[in-house]
Write a protein that holds these residues in place. Sequence first.
Motif, PDB file in Angstrom:
ATOM      1  N   ASP A  82       9.993  -7.058 -11.225  1.00 60.10           N
ATOM      2  CA  ASP A  82      10.709  -8.271 -11.630  1.00 60.10           C
ATOM      3  C   ASP A  82      11.336  -8.006 -13.000  1.00 60.10           C
ATOM      4  O   ASP A  82      10.648  -8.070 -14.022  1.00 60.10           O
ATOM      5  CB  ASP A  82       9.747  -9.453 -11.684  1.00 60.10           C
ATOM      6  CG  ASP A  82      10.450 -10.777 -11.961  1.00 60.10           C
ATOM      7  OD1 ASP A  82      11.562 -10.763 -12.531  1.00 60.10           O
ATOM      8  OD2 ASP A  82       9.876 -11.832 -11.642  1.00 60.10           O
ATOM      9  N   SER A  95      -1.528 -16.937   9.135  1.00 56.97           N
ATOM     10  CA  SER A  95      -1.878 -17.040   7.725  1.00 56.97           C
ATOM     11  C   SER A  95      -2.627 -15.795   7.286  1.00 56.97           C
ATOM     12  O   SER A  95      -3.348 -15.161   8.075  1.00 56.97           O
ATOM     13  CB  SER A  95      -2.749 -18.280   7.489  1.00 56.97           C
ATOM     14  OG  SER A  95      -3.306 -18.271   6.194  1.00 56.97           O
ATOM     15  N   LEU A 123       8.763  -7.907   2.530  1.00 55.43           N
ATOM     16  CA  LEU A 123       9.574  -8.647   1.571  1.00 55.43           C
ATOM     17  C   LEU A 123      10.639  -7.720   1.009  1.00 55.43           C
ATOM     18  O   LEU A 123      10.320  -6.621   0.541  1.00 55.43           O
ATOM     19  CB  LEU A 123       8.704  -9.201   0.440  1.00 55.43           C
ATOM     20  CG  LEU A 123       7.756 -10.341   0.824  1.00 55.43           C
ATOM     21  CD1 LEU A 123       6.971 -10.806  -0.397  1.00 55.43           C
ATOM     22  CD2 LEU A 123       8.529 -11.511   1.408  1.00 55.43           C
ATOM     23  N   GLY A 126      -0.253 -12.949  -3.042  1.00 57.06           N
ATOM     24  CA  GLY A 126       0.679 -13.608  -3.948  1.00 57.06           C
ATOM     25  C   GLY A 126       0.611 -15.112  -3.829  1.00 57.06           C
ATOM     26  O   GLY A 126       0.036 -15.676  -2.883  1.00 57.06           O
ATOM     27  N   ASP A 127       1.194 -15.777  -4.791  1.00 59.75           N
ATOM     28  CA  ASP A 127       1.239 -17.242  -4.755  1.00 59.75           C
ATOM     29  C   ASP A 127       1.997 -17.749  -3.530  1.00 59.75           C
ATOM     30  O   ASP A 127       1.798 -18.892  -3.110  1.00 59.75           O
ATOM     31  CB  ASP A 127       1.892 -17.775  -6.036  1.00 59.75           C
ATOM     32  CG  ASP A 127       1.060 -17.456  -7.275  1.00 59.75           C
ATOM     33  OD1 ASP A 127      -0.167 -17.305  -7.126  1.00 59.75           O
ATOM     34  OD2 ASP A 127       1.636 -17.355  -8.369  1.00 59.75           O
ATOM     35  N   ASP A 128       2.868 -16.903  -2.985  1.00 64.15           N
ATOM     36  CA  ASP A 128       3.623 -17.283  -1.790  1.00 64.15           C
ATOM     37  C   ASP A 128       2.899 -16.902  -0.500  1.00 64.15           C
ATOM     38  O   ASP A 128       3.446 -17.029   0.590  1.00 64.15           O
ATOM     39  CB  ASP A 128       5.002 -16.627  -1.810  1.00 64.15           C
ATOM     40  CG  ASP A 128       4.910 -15.105  -1.928  1.00 64.15           C
ATOM     41  OD1 ASP A 128       3.781 -14.579  -2.072  1.00 64.15           O
ATOM     42  OD2 ASP A 128       5.969 -14.447  -1.883  1.00 64.15           O
ATOM     43  N   GLY A 129       1.649 -16.414  -0.623  1.00 68.63           N
ATOM     44  CA  GLY A 129       0.880 -16.036   0.551  1.00 68.63           C
ATOM     45  C   GLY A 129       1.141 -14.630   1.046  1.00 68.63           C
ATOM     46  O   GLY A 129       0.642 -14.240   2.104  1.00 68.63           O
ATOM     47  N   SER A 130       1.913 -13.829   0.310  1.00 70.83           N
ATOM     48  CA  SER A 130       2.190 -12.455   0.711  1.00 70.83           C
ATOM     49  C   SER A 130       0.971 -11.573   0.450  1.00 70.83           C
ATOM     50  O   SER A 130       0.100 -11.896  -0.356  1.00 70.83           O
ATOM     51  CB  SER A 130       3.401 -11.911  -0.048  1.00 70.83           C
ATOM     52  OG  SER A 130       3.160 -11.922  -1.444  1.00 70.83           O
ATOM     53  N   ASN A 186      -5.038 -13.080  -8.446  1.00 69.41           N
ATOM     54  CA  ASN A 186      -4.402 -12.674  -7.189  1.00 69.41           C
ATOM     55  C   ASN A 186      -4.960 -11.370  -6.635  1.00 69.41           C
ATOM     56  O   ASN A 186      -4.583 -10.958  -5.543  1.00 69.41           O
ATOM     57  CB  ASN A 186      -2.891 -12.529  -7.381  1.00 69.41           C
ATOM     58  CG  ASN A 186      -2.212 -13.851  -7.684  1.00 69.41           C
ATOM     59  OD1 ASN A 186      -2.657 -14.893  -7.225  1.00 69.41           O
ATOM     60  ND2 ASN A 186      -1.145 -13.817  -8.472  1.00 69.41           N
ATOM     61  N   HIS A 189       5.125 -15.031   8.454  1.00 71.28           N
ATOM     62  CA  HIS A 189       5.999 -16.126   8.866  1.00 71.28           C
ATOM     63  C   HIS A 189       5.325 -17.029   9.884  1.00 71.28           C
ATOM     64  O   HIS A 189       5.694 -18.178  10.062  1.00 71.28           O
ATOM     65  CB  HIS A 189       7.306 -15.582   9.438  1.00 71.28           C
ATOM     66  CG  HIS A 189       8.234 -15.100   8.363  1.00 71.28           C
ATOM     67  ND1 HIS A 189       9.601 -15.102   8.501  1.00 71.28           N
ATOM     68  CD2 HIS A 189       7.996 -14.601   7.120  1.00 71.28           C
ATOM     69  CE1 HIS A 189      10.157 -14.619   7.403  1.00 71.28           C
ATOM     70  NE2 HIS A 189       9.202 -14.302   6.554  1.00 71.28           N
ATOM     71  N   ALA A 198       4.817 -10.594   4.296  1.00 70.22           N
ATOM     72  CA  ALA A 198       4.848 -12.057   4.346  1.00 70.22           C
ATOM     73  C   ALA A 198       4.548 -12.523   5.766  1.00 70.22           C
ATOM     74  O   ALA A 198       5.090 -11.981   6.735  1.00 70.22           O
ATOM     75  CB  ALA A 198       6.213 -12.581   3.900  1.00 70.22           C
ATOM     76  N   SER A 219      14.648  -8.304   5.295  1.00 70.04           N
ATOM     77  CA  SER A 219      13.260  -8.344   5.737  1.00 70.04           C
ATOM     78  C   SER A 219      13.153  -7.699   7.114  1.00 70.04           C
ATOM     79  O   SER A 219      14.052  -7.812   7.943  1.00 70.04           O
ATOM     80  CB  SER A 219      12.760  -9.791   5.802  1.00 70.04           C
ATOM     81  OG  SER A 219      12.653 -10.336   4.509  1.00 70.04           O
TER      82      SER A 219
END
Length: 683
Positions: free
Chosen positions: A558, A123, A16, A99-103, A145, A120, A118, A24
């Motif tokens: 962040d 899973s 990421l 992560g919430d995004d699956g990372s 998490n 792509h 991540a 990426s």
Amino acid sequence: MDEEVLVYEQDEVYTLPTSQDELSVSGKLRMIEKRHGVVIEWRCSDDETSADSEWAVINTAAVTFTHHNVSDSVEIATPRRNVRPISIELIDLRSYKIGDDGSLVLIQRDGTTHPALAFHSGSVAFFVEVLLRYVAVKNSEKDRNLYLVSDKRQATQDNELSAMNLVPERRGPGANWAGGGAGHAHWSNTQQRVWGFINNLKRDPYTTTISTLSKFYDAVLYNDVEGSVRENDCEDDVAELFHSLNGFEDLEPGYELLTKKGTLSERPSVDRLAPMTHDDFQQFVDDDGRVLEVDLLNQRIFRGGIHPNLRRELWCYLLGYNEWNGTFIQREEKKRERENFYFTMKQQWKTISEDQENRFTGFKERRSLIEKDVNRTDRNHPFFEGEHNPNVTLLHDILMTYVMYNFDLGYVQGMSDLLAPILYVTQHEATAFWCFVGYMNMVYRNFDMDQSGMKQQLMDVHQIVRVVDPELMSYLEVRDSANFYFCFRWLLVRFKRELNYANTLRLWEVLWTGQPCPNFHLLVAVALLDTERNTIMENKFGFTEILKHINDISLRIDLEATLKKAEAIYRQIASSPNVPDSVRTVLGLPPQENPKAPQPQQTTKKNTDAEVQPEGNGSGDGNEGGADADMASGSLVSVVSSMIGSAVRHLSGDDLSIVTLNVAAEHEEEEKQFEAALSHQFV
């Protein structure tokens, strides 16, 4: 040759990007059984990167500005790929985050925190399924998490101990435990701490036994003084006791047990605005060019920062190069005067001959240090990269001129980090110099030869964390990390090495407003620690691991979320009663009008404020019989708990002469740790 078995492989696992300047990078994630153990690997699938590459930077479109460019400052996005292979022996994996995004983020026992990956295709769930063949995984209680990894055999032993019900669940009437709910979770947490204590006992029975007895004896000795207070929350004492047992957290003389919460007001939610635009700014400027309502303007900048096209103009105000109440004509006159003064000083060091320099040791040493630092400052940024870059020469010349302007301070490592973004934004030599002078007037204490300015800031962070998060403070205390040396680099160069360029510029302009308090950068540090607290505590990181982890989260912060949290912490402290005046002073808050009178037990035992509870909580009404039974049980634990600490204090001799003998050795060790942190984090 070692026999290898590939048990897992997934293509199209991307890193990421941590900033707008990165792309990426696609790679393969593998899990391989080797003769010595299982290894997790991620490698870039690009043929340009070799398998044994430690770090590769690929820049496909370098853009270089020169000082001749006088257009408005803009952000430059350059395609860039940072490739860092990952290789972890499974025995060294301490935890991972999903992560919430699956990372996926992998965290090692030594604190190393790898970049987020991540998926792509495929899973992360299948990766975890394969991982569970080799290790036991438990979800963190504090961070949904975060997943903690442990040896399967050890996890089986813990489950067998738990199944024996040596510490049964709380039943019957009780103030805070009735009906399960939060109380049940609290008691369940206490059970887990018991097993942690048993594991410690197996690893080091002598240390664990002495530590436990000290705590029990301490409770007996002080029971007559604190009994009336502690009996009202005996259940908390049980959890508190086993919290301290899990990790050999010895109660030294003067140790402050900080696990009680509720002294602060609820932390509010905070929203931020979009960056200030040129049209927004014009509302604050009159026809002659004077800036009106400066306080409101600073508040607006604090809430959203400045649009890049306006940044060059407003930075000159924030850093004192332009006066807020000056007209267009006055600013132009002052600009010419300052340019002439700058180039006069520049000629002073330019005309020093080699023969003079040989007899001018201080000047020669500073020139040498500047040349070394300039050649490695932001050379990956398009504004400074490449051979014979004129912007690098400007960076050198401005720092050399500052040596002539302020020879008492001269040049100290780190100043080039502060100047480089200013030069990038202003893109004008003399303007950058005077803005740098303004910035140095704010942070010159960071560069004291004895590091007194930095140490004071670390002490201020210590005080704030002690109030905001006593549980984290207790954790750091018992792991010799309460000096906060791992925050050194954050404060020295104002997080410049932790953030990408765009976020660094945004953070600095927010800090320069002085809103909502003069030391807001300390709250930014506290907010970052608050974000990482669960990872640090759940992984049981010590000082070295915390230092490594803090370094690894750089460029993955962040900023907007951190600024919201920092402002929320400020508002929380400002609205809370009984916050120490020392903390209020650091944050520019007025002292309390009616400070709380000191408690009598403070003269008997130091730092007991955290154990005092409000009277009449009403939790025992209608359940006196059950509550009395609970109190008896809790008081017994409290009595035994206090007895041991006092015994150890008695044996160690809690008198001034012994304490004095230990101060020198402790100070020497602290200085060594400080130098180690400085070298590891900054140099």
